[in-house]
Scaffold this active site. Sequence first.
Site, PDB file in Angstrom:
ATOM      1  N   THR A  41       0.844  -1.200   0.000  1.00 54.37           N
ATOM      2  CA  THR A  41       0.000   0.000   0.000  1.00 54.37           C
ATOM      3  C   THR A  41       0.874   1.243   0.000  1.00 54.37           C
ATOM      4  O   THR A  41       1.756   1.387   0.843  1.00 54.37           O
ATOM      5  CB  THR A  41      -0.911   0.004   1.245  1.00 54.37           C
ATOM      6  OG1 THR A  41      -1.887  -1.014   1.087  1.00 54.37           O
ATOM      7  CG2 THR A  41      -1.638   1.331   1.409  1.00 54.37           C
ATOM      8  N   GLN A 115      -4.168  -7.096  -7.032  1.00 45.49           N
ATOM      9  CA  GLN A 115      -4.680  -7.681  -5.785  1.00 45.49           C
ATOM     10  C   GLN A 115      -6.073  -7.125  -5.467  1.00 45.49           C
ATOM     11  O   GLN A 115      -6.255  -5.920  -5.287  1.00 45.49           O
ATOM     12  CB  GLN A 115      -3.721  -7.419  -4.618  1.00 45.49           C
ATOM     13  CG  GLN A 115      -4.051  -8.347  -3.446  1.00 45.49           C
ATOM     14  CD  GLN A 115      -3.327  -7.996  -2.173  1.00 45.49           C
ATOM     15  OE1 GLN A 115      -3.290  -6.831  -1.780  1.00 45.49           O
ATOM     16  NE2 GLN A 115      -2.766  -8.994  -1.514  1.00 45.49           N
ATOM     17  N   HIS A 196      -7.135 -11.138  -2.060  1.00 40.66           N
ATOM     18  CA  HIS A 196      -6.537 -10.768  -0.761  1.00 40.66           C
ATOM     19  C   HIS A 196      -7.361 -11.405   0.361  1.00 40.66           C
ATOM     20  O   HIS A 196      -8.421 -10.913   0.720  1.00 40.66           O
ATOM     21  CB  HIS A 196      -6.510  -9.247  -0.632  1.00 40.66           C
ATOM     22  CG  HIS A 196      -5.657  -8.732   0.487  1.00 40.66           C
ATOM     23  ND1 HIS A 196      -5.261  -9.522   1.547  1.00 40.66           N
ATOM     24  CD2 HIS A 196      -5.110  -7.513   0.706  1.00 40.66           C
ATOM     25  CE1 HIS A 196      -4.513  -8.791   2.373  1.00 40.66           C
ATOM     26  NE2 HIS A 196      -4.403  -7.570   1.871  1.00 40.66           N
ATOM     27  N   ASN A 199      -4.283 -10.631   6.374  1.00 42.86           N
ATOM     28  CA  ASN A 199      -4.039  -9.382   7.128  1.00 42.86           C
ATOM     29  C   ASN A 199      -5.270  -8.716   7.737  1.00 42.86           C
ATOM     30  O   ASN A 199      -5.307  -7.503   7.904  1.00 42.86           O
ATOM     31  CB  ASN A 199      -3.294  -8.373   6.236  1.00 42.86           C
ATOM     32  CG  ASN A 199      -1.911  -8.871   5.860  1.00 42.86           C
ATOM     33  OD1 ASN A 199      -1.366  -9.731   6.560  1.00 42.86           O
ATOM     34  ND2 ASN A 199      -1.353  -8.381   4.781  1.00 42.86           N
ATOM     35  N   TYR A 201      -8.400  -8.345   6.661  1.00 41.15           N
ATOM     36  CA  TYR A 201      -9.430  -7.719   5.833  1.00 41.15           C
ATOM     37  C   TYR A 201     -10.620  -8.678   5.672  1.00 41.15           C
ATOM     38  O   TYR A 201     -10.669  -9.716   6.313  1.00 41.15           O
ATOM     39  CB  TYR A 201      -8.815  -7.219   4.515  1.00 41.15           C
ATOM     40  CG  TYR A 201      -7.729  -6.199   4.824  1.00 41.15           C
ATOM     41  CD1 TYR A 201      -8.070  -4.980   5.422  1.00 41.15           C
ATOM     42  CD2 TYR A 201      -6.385  -6.481   4.643  1.00 41.15           C
ATOM     43  CE1 TYR A 201      -7.089  -4.062   5.786  1.00 41.15           C
ATOM     44  CE2 TYR A 201      -5.399  -5.566   5.013  1.00 41.15           C
ATOM     45  CZ  TYR A 201      -5.760  -4.357   5.581  1.00 41.15           C
ATOM     46  OH  TYR A 201      -4.804  -3.458   5.960  1.00 41.15           O
ATOM     47  N   ASN A 256      -4.198  -5.948  12.460  1.00 34.19           N
ATOM     48  CA  ASN A 256      -5.614  -5.567  12.402  1.00 34.19           C
ATOM     49  C   ASN A 256      -6.455  -6.323  13.437  1.00 34.19           C
ATOM     50  O   ASN A 256      -7.621  -6.635  13.194  1.00 34.19           O
ATOM     51  CB  ASN A 256      -6.190  -5.740  10.986  1.00 34.19           C
ATOM     52  CG  ASN A 256      -5.802  -4.595  10.067  1.00 34.19           C
ATOM     53  OD1 ASN A 256      -5.645  -3.467  10.518  1.00 34.19           O
ATOM     54  ND2 ASN A 256      -5.648  -4.879   8.777  1.00 34.19           N
ATOM     55  N   GLY A 343       8.932  -7.153  -0.132  1.00 32.96           N
ATOM     56  CA  GLY A 343       8.157  -5.917  -0.074  1.00 32.96           C
ATOM     57  C   GLY A 343       9.056  -4.721   0.115  1.00 32.96           C
ATOM     58  O   GLY A 343       9.401  -4.007  -0.829  1.00 32.96           O
ATOM     59  N   ARG A 344       9.468  -4.502   1.375  1.00 27.90           N
ATOM     60  CA  ARG A 344      10.213  -3.275   1.673  1.00 27.90           C
ATOM     61  C   ARG A 344      11.505  -3.168   0.876  1.00 27.90           C
ATOM     62  O   ARG A 344      11.907  -2.075   0.485  1.00 27.90           O
ATOM     63  CB  ARG A 344      10.488  -3.196   3.170  1.00 27.90           C
ATOM     64  CG  ARG A 344       9.255  -2.709   3.912  1.00 27.90           C
ATOM     65  CD  ARG A 344       9.393  -2.823   5.398  1.00 27.90           C
ATOM     66  NE  ARG A 344       8.968  -4.148   5.836  1.00 27.90           N
ATOM     67  CZ  ARG A 344       8.676  -4.432   7.099  1.00 27.90           C
ATOM     68  NH1 ARG A 344       8.770  -3.517   8.029  1.00 27.90           N
ATOM     69  NH2 ARG A 344       8.292  -5.650   7.420  1.00 27.90           N
TER      70      ARG A 344
HETATM   71  C1  PHB Z   1      -2.035  -1.154   4.846  1.00 27.90           C
HETATM   72  O1  PHB Z   1      -2.466  -0.303   4.064  1.00 27.90           O
HETATM   73  O2  PHB Z   1      -1.550  -0.871   5.925  1.00 27.90           O
HETATM   74  C2  PHB Z   1      -2.123  -2.565   4.446  1.00 27.90           C
HETATM   75  C3  PHB Z   1      -2.817  -2.898   3.313  1.00 27.90           C
HETATM   76  C4  PHB Z   1      -2.917  -4.224   2.921  1.00 27.90           C
HETATM   77  C5  PHB Z   1      -2.298  -5.180   3.702  1.00 27.90           C
HETATM   78  C6  PHB Z   1      -1.599  -4.855   4.831  1.00 27.90           C
HETATM   79  C7  PHB Z   1      -1.511  -3.527   5.202  1.00 27.90           C
HETATM   80  O3  PHB Z   1      -2.409  -6.457   3.351  1.00 27.90           O
END
Ligand code: PHB
Length: 401
Positions: A41, A115, A196, A199, A201, A256, A343-344
């Site tokens: 994100t 996604q 997705h 995490n 959601y 979350n 990712g990072r």
């Molecule tokens: C976020 O925007 O913080 C975020 C979005 C999607 C994810 C994890 C974190 O899977």
Amino acid sequence: MAPTSVAEAVRPQQAVAELLFQPYRLGPFTLPNRIVMAPLTRSRARQPGNVPSSLNACYYAQRASGAFIISEATQVSMQGQGYAWTPGIHSREQVEGWRLVTDAVHAAGGRIFLQLWHVGRISHPALQPDHMLPVAPSAITPAGDAFIENDRGEGQLVPFVRPRTLQIEEMPYIVQQYAHGARNAMAANFDGVEVHGANGYLIDQFISSGTNHRTDAYGGAVGNRARLLMEVVEAVSEIWGPDRVGVRLSPLGSFNDMSDAEPEVTFGTIAQLLNGLRFAYLHIVNPGLAAIEKGKAPDAGAEQMLALIREKYSGTLIVAGGFDRDTAEAWLEQSKADLIAFGRKFLANPDLPDRLRMRTGLNADDQSTYYGGGAKGYTDYPSLAQERGEQPKACVDDRWR
Ligand code: PHB
């Protein structure tokens, strides 16, 4: 003696064939390496309307040299949005915006999946159509804050609210939202889609017992809690064909405000159910990530969860979270994963595959520019070529709102 081929001549320099840089066959794709760009994100969609722009196209095209890109989480409907400025895939303008992205990635020789995202309770009336309540399997308020846009156009954290319980009659409409997003992703020329389910959601809220207290066909035993996931994967697979559909899960994740009473039963059963659907790949957030981030070794529970999923799910497995070059290579060699998502490190290193292969230094990521803003901390991380003094490839404008 026959002349040695070029390949033979260079072989001594690469005594060990590193799996990270070997091609991999995934459905219709021959991936050039095993280094996937994880979904991230970045909250930089153009306003109004959460529309991808040429700036986003530039960012993704810079990162096209991996196996494939998984786009940032993208809401399938207005109801599915949970953060300010995240892109959608429900309007015509968004489809046109995403075409800038897919065209740029394809021109750079890459592949990109979208996604598909519905946040469920991880939202706020300020982000919802008509300022309605966010929806969830059960009316349980998550701990923490939503990230909204305030009256001054700035990002602001506000406490989550108690969501509204989805009625069973609404469930087909939820599945349709994902199907609509999947069809739009096809119109936008993506190479595939990832559901997705991770995490905390909406799909994960249904899967996990801590957030799903329903007593109907979508609650109770894990077969019921997995119903939405299965319905979405089936609907999306009908649109795309199963070999262009992936699924992301986060077993043992607590992000979350998530919890599950029996994670091994839940995720072992789901891995088995998914195995029967034969789609392109299962992508999991490394269950040991929380420990790795604290500088600790993952505990036995995380290892067991991984082994369980590998045992129950026989297709391609992608694991994301906390890898460096050596741990990624070790996981591939030990057959704990087929592809590794970064990712990072990919965020801060547009040419990450080259940097890993050549064992050069990596740019550090700047957390203060993760979410919102323009090119700074987004498209201005230098490539190796730029570090050598070459001009960056033309990478268009910084107008995003
Ligand atoms: C976020 O925007 O913080 C975020 C979005 C999607 C994810 C994890 C974190 O899977």
